[in-house]
Scaffold this motif. Structure first.
Motif, short mmCIF file in Angstrom:
data_model
loop_
_atom_site.label_atom_id
_atom_site.label_comp_id
_atom_site.label_asym_id
_atom_site.label_seq_id
_atom_site.Cartn_x
_atom_site.Cartn_y
_atom_site.Cartn_z
N ILE A 8 50.59 46.76 34.55
CA ILE A 8 51.92 46.15 34.58
C ILE A 8 52.97 47.21 34.30
O ILE A 8 52.87 47.95 33.32
CB ILE A 8 52.02 45.02 33.53
N TRP A 44 26.45 47.53 39.18
CA TRP A 44 27.46 48.59 39.37
C TRP A 44 27.85 49.25 38.05
O TRP A 44 28.38 50.35 38.04
CB TRP A 44 28.70 48.02 40.07
N GLU A 64 37.40 40.73 39.03
CA GLU A 64 36.30 41.51 38.49
C GLU A 64 35.54 42.22 39.62
O GLU A 64 35.12 43.37 39.48
CB GLU A 64 35.34 40.62 37.69
N GLY A 71 58.96 37.47 33.70
CA GLY A 71 58.08 37.55 32.53
C GLY A 71 57.15 36.35 32.43
O GLY A 71 55.98 36.49 32.07
N GLN A 128 52.06 41.58 29.10
CA GLN A 128 53.25 42.44 29.05
C GLN A 128 53.31 43.23 27.75
O GLN A 128 53.98 44.26 27.68
CB GLN A 128 54.52 41.60 29.10
N ASP A 178 57.50 44.50 37.37
CA ASP A 178 58.54 43.63 36.83
C ASP A 178 59.86 44.37 37.11
O ASP A 178 60.21 45.30 36.40
CB ASP A 178 58.29 43.45 35.32
N ILE A 212 54.25 36.78 34.75
CA ILE A 212 53.26 37.74 34.25
C ILE A 212 52.39 37.06 33.18
O ILE A 212 51.16 37.18 33.20
CB ILE A 212 53.95 38.99 33.69
N GLU A 213 53.04 36.33 32.29
CA GLU A 213 52.26 35.67 31.24
C GLU A 213 51.28 34.64 31.81
O GLU A 213 50.11 34.61 31.44
CB GLU A 213 53.21 35.00 30.24
N GLY A 246 48.15 36.72 33.15
CA GLY A 246 47.43 36.45 31.91
C GLY A 246 46.07 35.82 32.11
O GLY A 246 45.28 35.76 31.17
N ASN A 293 41.29 39.52 33.33
CA ASN A 293 40.93 40.51 32.31
C ASN A 293 42.02 41.59 32.26
O ASN A 293 42.32 42.21 33.29
CB ASN A 293 39.58 41.13 32.69
N PRO A 294 42.60 41.84 31.09
CA PRO A 294 43.69 42.82 31.04
C PRO A 294 43.28 44.22 31.48
O PRO A 294 44.14 45.01 31.87
CB PRO A 294 44.12 42.80 29.57
N GLN A 295 41.99 44.53 31.45
CA GLN A 295 41.55 45.84 31.94
C GLN A 295 41.81 46.01 33.43
O GLN A 295 41.87 47.12 33.92
CB GLN A 295 40.04 46.00 31.74
N PHE A 345 30.61 42.43 44.61
CA PHE A 345 29.98 43.33 43.65
C PHE A 345 29.18 44.37 44.43
O PHE A 345 28.38 44.02 45.30
CB PHE A 345 29.06 42.57 42.70
N ALA A 351 35.67 50.84 40.79
CA ALA A 351 34.92 51.70 39.87
C ALA A 351 33.80 52.44 40.58
O ALA A 351 33.19 53.35 40.01
CB ALA A 351 34.35 50.86 38.72
N THR A 352 33.51 52.05 41.81
CA THR A 352 32.39 52.66 42.53
C THR A 352 32.85 53.27 43.86
O THR A 352 32.10 53.28 44.83
CB THR A 352 31.29 51.61 42.79
N TYR A 364 37.62 45.09 40.80
CA TYR A 364 37.51 46.16 39.80
C TYR A 364 36.21 46.93 39.98
O TYR A 364 36.19 48.17 39.94
CB TYR A 364 37.58 45.54 38.41
N ALA A 365 35.13 46.18 40.20
CA ALA A 365 33.82 46.82 40.40
C ALA A 365 33.85 47.72 41.63
O ALA A 365 33.32 48.84 41.62
CB ALA A 365 32.75 45.73 40.55
#
Lengths: 284, 284
Positions: free
Chosen positions: B99, A201, B55, B82, A95, B132, B85-86, B90, B93-95, B265, B62-63, B58-59
């Motif tokens: 949020i 990838w 992940e 909150g 957050q 949130d 979320i934590e 948490g 990976n934050p990437q 992947f 990204a493709t 995400y991959a």
């Protein structure tokens, strides 16, 4: 317990004047708290401290404070921007983070000045922002690939300095890190991506084309650092061939920046005892 | 090892037709994998699994993939949005996260339709978005505080259903959670905020005023859930007086949603051996 270290900011801060990346060994580990294991342990301890401080900064921002932190990550492909985000930013409550990944500009973004999309991504008060690439792309690939005229590139350095000064005045502490990897190490990391079916990838044949321009990119980084490293918003050149050192060093740069802010939990702006009584006496 | 559980989605899914929150015990722990300790251990294991799946998602994004997940968190003050979320977000990976915290609308936001700011916050492909609070505020506080006419509120339920259907068609899996706390538990949590100097900033005297409208808010939630729980985008009512249960249950709802997507992947879209040769043969 790892041994006490000197401020990593002093050690990694880019020199004023001419910058020569060739003189900075990407495998070096200046002021590391110990060997790989000790350094990883220190990263975990620093991450826990950062998480506590970040909560205080967040509380400040939620109650009218204006301060925030912006970590700018720049580096060649495979230098580890993503790894830093995972291992450093990953230690704090999500957050409290605002992560922005700057890709090739969209048509809409290209219709505006190069700082337009950057201004929109400045972290709100109380947050730690992270830029995965940044406005510096416009003087790095912009310069090497001649995406703008030399006169435009020259002007951009000044615009960047002014922009970052304005950010500082509005409460943003900027931590600018160049992840300095060697060309040899990049080759190993690209080969590792090709050899791992869960990482293919991430590889793009264009990555090899960019390697042919390695020296031009190094020179573009040197010039960018020379022109935009200021007293208020200095650059840090982080040796990044060793991932454990890179993660610790950037985590530490971020931690020291937040420590300097010394954020505190805000006191109540209401009468605590009176509110307590209201709750207790509430009709149910 | 915690015992195998049934799908928490089946257990927590809001009934079709009339919804009575009074019939759902906020202290209940349906289909929990065990006691508090065992459930916390399972949350950690689920978080690790979620991180791996995320992940891959995400991959995919990204493709060229379009799939993503949106976790919508709604609940009274102190219900623990909150905390979820934590403890849940948490773990990844934050990437891979986007949020968005929806506060009182700004003047600019008020000049647009209520979904305007929501559309801008829809997660990009490959991400797990977390809201949130959300567009549901406009039929919750909007209804209780009469911030819009009854006719407008009525229309919004339909607009929400249509909006969420569109999201589903564009690849967004929505997981809508109502964090169901009791009025008594909220009082304990507000008192705890008053008694802890590190938490007083989270308290607002207005929180007690809102408690006077508790029953109206509960009714507004019931109506919102009744009108907007669909086959594609159902609501889950999550008993939330026990934080360890709430965190595990919502983490599990999210995990099951991502498991269903079964992200992989992406394979290379280039000739791996040829690229490997190019790198090896590169002139240095």
């Amino acid at each position: 317990m790892a041994k006490k270290t000197v401020s990593v900011r002093e050690v990694l801060r880019a020199p004023s004047g001419a910058v020569s990346l060739a003189d900075i060994d990407p495998r070096d580990t200046p002021s590391a708290p110990g060997d790989k294991d000790a350094t990883k342990a220190q990263l975990a301890a620093d991450g826990a401290e950062l998480a506590v401080l970040q909560e205080k900064l967040y509380a400040e921002g939620a109650t009218g404070g204006t301060r925030r932190v912006l970590l700018v990550l720049q580096g060649m492909d495979t230098s580890g921007k993503g790894g830093v985000i995972e291992h450093v930013a990953g230690s704090v409550n999500p957050q409290g983070l605002a992560i922005t990944s700057f890709k090739k500009p969209t048509p809409e973004e290209l219709r505006h000045g190069f700082l337009w999309r950057v201004r929109r991504a400045v972290p709100a008060p109380g947050l730690i922002g992270v830029f995965d690439r940044s406005h510096y792309e416009d003087v790095l690939i912009g310069r090497v690939r001649e995406l703008a005229t030399p006169a435009v590139i020259e002007r951009r350095y000044r615009e960047i300095v002014r922009f970052e000064d304005q950010l500082a005045e509005s409460g943003v502490t900027i931590v600018k890190c160049m992840l300095h990897v060697s060309k040899w190490e990049q080759k190993q990391r690209l080969l590792a991506r090709l050899d791992d079916s869960t990482k293919r990838w991430k590889f793009n044949p264009g990555d090899i084309d960019e390697r042919a321009l390695w020296d031009q990119y190094q020179r573009a980084y040197e010039i960018a650092v020379e022109r935009t490293s200021t007293q208020t918003n200095p650059w840090y050149v982080v040796p990044s061939d060793r991932k454990w050192y890179r993660n610790w060093a950037i985590g530490r740069l971020l931690l020291e920046a937040v420590q300097d802010l010394d954020p505190r939990f805000p006191p109540a702006d209401y009468d605590v005892a009176a509110q307590r009584d209201r709750l207790i006496d509430e009709a149910d």
